[in-house]
Each structure stands twice: as structure tokens, then as C-alpha cells.
Design an enzyme around this catalytic site. Structure first.
Site, short mmCIF file in Angstrom:
data_model
loop_
_atom_site.label_atom_id
_atom_site.label_comp_id
_atom_site.label_asym_id
_atom_site.label_seq_id
_atom_site.Cartn_x
_atom_site.Cartn_y
_atom_site.Cartn_z
N GLY A 12 0.84 -1.41 -0.26
CA GLY A 12 -0.04 -0.23 0.29
C GLY A 12 0.81 1.27 -0.18
N LEU A 61 0.49 3.66 -2.40
CA LEU A 61 0.55 3.16 -3.79
C LEU A 61 1.57 4.36 -4.18
CD1 LEU A 61 -2.08 1.37 -4.65
CD2 LEU A 61 0.37 0.20 -3.69
N GLY A 117 5.36 3.48 -8.64
CA GLY A 117 6.32 2.89 -8.98
C GLY A 117 5.29 1.80 -8.89
N HIS A 118 4.33 1.16 -8.16
CA HIS A 118 3.44 0.35 -8.16
C HIS A 118 2.61 0.52 -9.46
CE1 HIS A 118 3.67 1.16 -3.73
NE2 HIS A 118 4.09 0.17 -4.04
N GLN A 172 6.97 -9.04 7.85
CA GLN A 172 8.59 -9.42 7.03
C GLN A 172 9.48 -8.05 8.50
OE1 GLN A 172 6.64 -9.21 3.95
NE2 GLN A 172 8.26 -6.63 3.59
N GLY A 177 8.96 -5.61 -9.03
CA GLY A 177 10.15 -4.42 -9.23
C GLY A 177 11.68 -4.78 -8.95
N LYS A 233 13.27 -2.39 -8.20
CA LYS A 233 13.66 -1.33 -7.12
C LYS A 233 14.20 -2.80 -5.63
CE LYS A 233 12.88 1.37 -4.17
NZ LYS A 233 12.41 0.85 -2.49
N ASP A 234 13.18 -3.78 -5.21
CA ASP A 234 13.44 -4.54 -4.82
C ASP A 234 14.41 -5.99 -5.29
OD1 ASP A 234 12.39 -3.78 -2.25
OD2 ASP A 234 10.69 -3.07 -3.66
N ARG A 238 7.87 4.06 1.69
CA ARG A 238 8.55 5.20 2.75
C ARG A 238 9.17 6.19 2.23
NH1 ARG A 238 11.07 -0.74 3.62
NH2 ARG A 238 10.25 -1.03 5.85
P1 AMP Z 1 5.59 -2.06 -1.84
O1 AMP Z 1 4.61 -2.38 -1.74
O2 AMP Z 1 7.07 -1.35 -1.02
O3 AMP Z 1 6.18 -4.11 -0.72
O4 AMP Z 1 6.24 -2.72 -2.99
C1 AMP Z 1 5.79 -3.28 -3.91
C2 AMP Z 1 5.74 -3.82 -4.79
O5 AMP Z 1 6.20 -2.58 -5.77
C3 AMP Z 1 7.32 -5.19 -5.25
O6 AMP Z 1 7.20 -5.75 -6.11
C4 AMP Z 1 8.64 -3.44 -5.22
O7 AMP Z 1 9.38 -3.97 -5.68
C5 AMP Z 1 8.26 -2.82 -6.73
N1 AMP Z 1 8.44 -1.13 -6.35
C6 AMP Z 1 8.29 -0.37 -5.12
N2 AMP Z 1 8.70 0.46 -5.67
C7 AMP Z 1 9.08 0.22 -6.77
C8 AMP Z 1 9.39 1.18 -8.14
N3 AMP Z 1 9.96 2.60 -7.79
N4 AMP Z 1 9.63 1.24 -9.00
C9 AMP Z 1 8.86 -0.12 -9.46
N5 AMP Z 1 8.91 -1.23 -8.88
C10 AMP Z 1 8.86 -0.79 -7.74
#
Ligand code: AMP
Length: 280
Positions: A28, A30, A33-34, A58, A144, A146-147, A184
Site C-alpha cells: 500500500g 501506492l 512504482g506500483h 517481514q 519491481g 527496486k527490490d 517510505r
Molecule cells: P511494496 O509495496 O514496497 O512492498 O512494493 C510492492 C511492489 O512494488 C514490489 O514488487 C516492489 O518491488 C515494487 N516497487 C516498489 N517501488 C518501486 C519502484 N520505485 N519502481 C518499481 N517497482 C517498485
């Protein structure tokens, strides 16, 4: 868009979806990137299911589970506008039933970098991803870059447990000044936000060095530490020049795929970023 909060409601909604179903798993708050994952899933799949779940397992007890940004109403608006078919927004007890005791451990790929900095983190990630895949039953799932280590952990998981799911990794989306979008980032003060682009600048400089012929990985890591040290508000946790497949630190850069990555604290916010690179 259907919003479902229970396993039973999800299964019911899932049964009516045309295949292939694409899944995007999120915590969330969002951002763009999401959105890029939603766009790829929407373009390549007949239906899209998104989960919004801040996964407690986690986070270590010392980490920011409590202050992780949450904005359910905003998120549902974003998902609706993006044309998502089903939003799965479970309470914690719908994922972890009383007496829950199983954990998924994917082995070595989870050990360095984020795994070393955050003991138990990838066990929590792999476990919740396994549960969400079991409930959503997607044909494809979008993650992503990113991770980067998370994506490798998820690939290991689906290969090892014979899950019939194609994992698609999408590029990192950044703000104009290079800062990777992250939930974050919402916790950064204006001064911290102004300092944060040093993270990407450091990775870009490392890439430039390698592209200019640097082959001593420790020298590249040293330059990365120097650049980060130039920002008073930034406390580096690690800098890494690693094999992109095993994530083992390199001594020499040989032809092949390399991951440049780092983690740093800016105030009480922890940021990670990376650049994948092919060394010719
Ligand atoms: P999170 O909500 O941070 O757990 O991220 C959910 C998904 O979005 C994960 O697959 C992340 O790698 C992807 N994600 C987060 N930030 C980015 C970004 N800046 N660019 C591309 N994907 C992202």
C-alpha cells in the site's frame, strides 16, 4: 473493482476472472512504482488482482511496522482508476490464522544484503508471498527491480515449490531527481528528502566507474562510501558490488551481470536502491 477482505471472498471473486490473471502484491501507500506494475499487468493479462497488506512477519520487532505509511482510501482510489479487477485488502488474521507456525525459507539467496541487514525479513516475505500466491492463483506476478533481492527470492520460491506462475520483473521508477519511488519516502522531512537523491547519485557514479573500465570491486565500493559520506544526513548500512544472480560480493568485475546496490538511513527512514549492469 471488487474489494475483498477475506479468503473466501477472494476465492469467489477469483473464480469469475478471465485468464491469464496477473497479480501485483503491495504493502500500500501506492505510488508511481506500483502503478507501473499495474500498467504492465493490465497490458499483459486479462485480469488483475492486487493485494494491499502490510505484512507484519517481514518486519523485525525493532523495525517500522507501526509507522509504515498506510492510506487505504487513497490506495483503493488509485487501484480503481488503474482498472484493477479485484483488490484484496485482508486484515492480519485473514492471512495468519491463530496458531500459524509455517515459514518458508529459500536458503542462500536470502542471506546477503537485505537478508543480513534484516534477519528474518525474507522468511516473512517468502511466507506471505507463498500464501498470497496460493490464495490468488495468478498465472503471472509482477515485481519491481527496486527490490532486486526480493525478486530473486520470489523466483527461487516459485521454482522450488513448482508454482505455475511466471514472475515478471519491471524497471525501477524514479522521481525526476533520481530518487526511487518508495512508500517510505512519505516519512522523509523536507531536509531529508533534499538529501535522499545521493542514493541514486552514488549508484550512478559506481556505474560510471565500471563503464569507464574500473574492475576492482572494492575500489568501486570505496568510492560509493565516499560519496555517501558527503551527505551529513545519510548513514550508509551497506554498499555492494555483487554478482546479479547469486548476490555474492565480487572482488574483480568480470564480464557478466552485476548488481550495484546500497542501503542507507536518512533520519529514521531506511532507503534501498540498486542498478543492474552488464559488464562487457
Ligand atoms: P511494496 O509495496 O514496497 O512492498 O512494493 C510492492 C511492489 O512494488 C514490489 O514488487 C516492489 O518491488 C515494487 N516497487 C516498489 N517501488 C518501486 C519502484 N520505485 N519502481 C518499481 N517497482 C517498485
Amino acid at each position: 473493482m471488487e474489494v475483498v477482505r477475506t479468503r473466501a471472498a477472494l476465492r469467489h471473486a477469483r473464480a469469475g476472472l478471465p485468464a491469464p490473471v496477473g497479480a501485483v502484491l503491495t504493502m500500500g501507500a501506492l505510488h508511481d512504482g506500483h502503478l507501473s506494475l499495474l500498467t504492465s499487468a493490465g497490458a499483459e493479462c486479462a485480469s488483475v488482482v492486487v493485494s494491499v497488506f502490510v505484512n507484519p512477519t517481514q518486519f523485525a520487532p525493532t523495525e517500522d511496522f507501526g509507522r509504515y505509511p498506510r492510506d487505504e482510501a487513497g490506495d483503493l482510489g488509485v487501484l480503481e482508476a488503474a482498472g484493477v479487477d479485484v483488490a484484496f485488502v485482508p486484515p492480519v488474521e485473514e492471512i495468519y490464522s491463530p496458531g500459524f507456525a509455517t515459514a518458508v525459507d529459500v536458503g542462500q539467496i536470502a542471506e546477503p544484503l537485505e537478508g543480513a541487514a534484516r534477519p528474518g525479513h525474507f522468511r516473512g516475505v517468502a511466507t506471505v508471498v507463498a500464501i498470497l500466491f496460493e490464495l490468488i492463483e495468478p498465472e503471472r506476478a509482477y515485481f519491481g527491480q527496486k527490490d532486486a533481492q526480493q525478486a530473486l527470492v520470489v523466483r527461487r520460491l516459485v521454482d522450488d515449490l513448482a508454482m505455475p506462475i511466471e514472475i515478471v520483473v519491471c524497471p525501477t521508477i524514479r522521481e525526476a531527481d533520481g530518487l526511487a519511488f518508495s512508500s517510505r519516502n512519505r516519512n522523509l522531512s523536507p531536509a531529508e528528502r533534499a538529501a535522499a537523491p545521493v542514493v541514486f547519485r552514488t549508484l550512478e557514479e559506481a556505474r560510471r566507474l565500471v563503464e569507464a573500465g574500473a574492475r576492482d570491486a572494492e575500489a568501486v565500493r570505496g568510492r560509493m562510501r565516499e560519496i555517501l559520506a558527503g551527505e551529513r544526513l545519510v548513514k550508509p548500512e551497506y554498499v555492494s558490488v555483487a554478482d546479479a544472480h547469486t548476490l555474492q560480493e565480487l572482488e574483480r568485475l568480470h564480464p557478466g551481470e552485476v548488481l550495484l546496490s546500497l542501503a542507507a538511513r536518512i533520519g529514521s527512514t531506511r532507503l534501498i536502491d540498486n542498478i543492474p549492469l552488464t559488464v562487457a
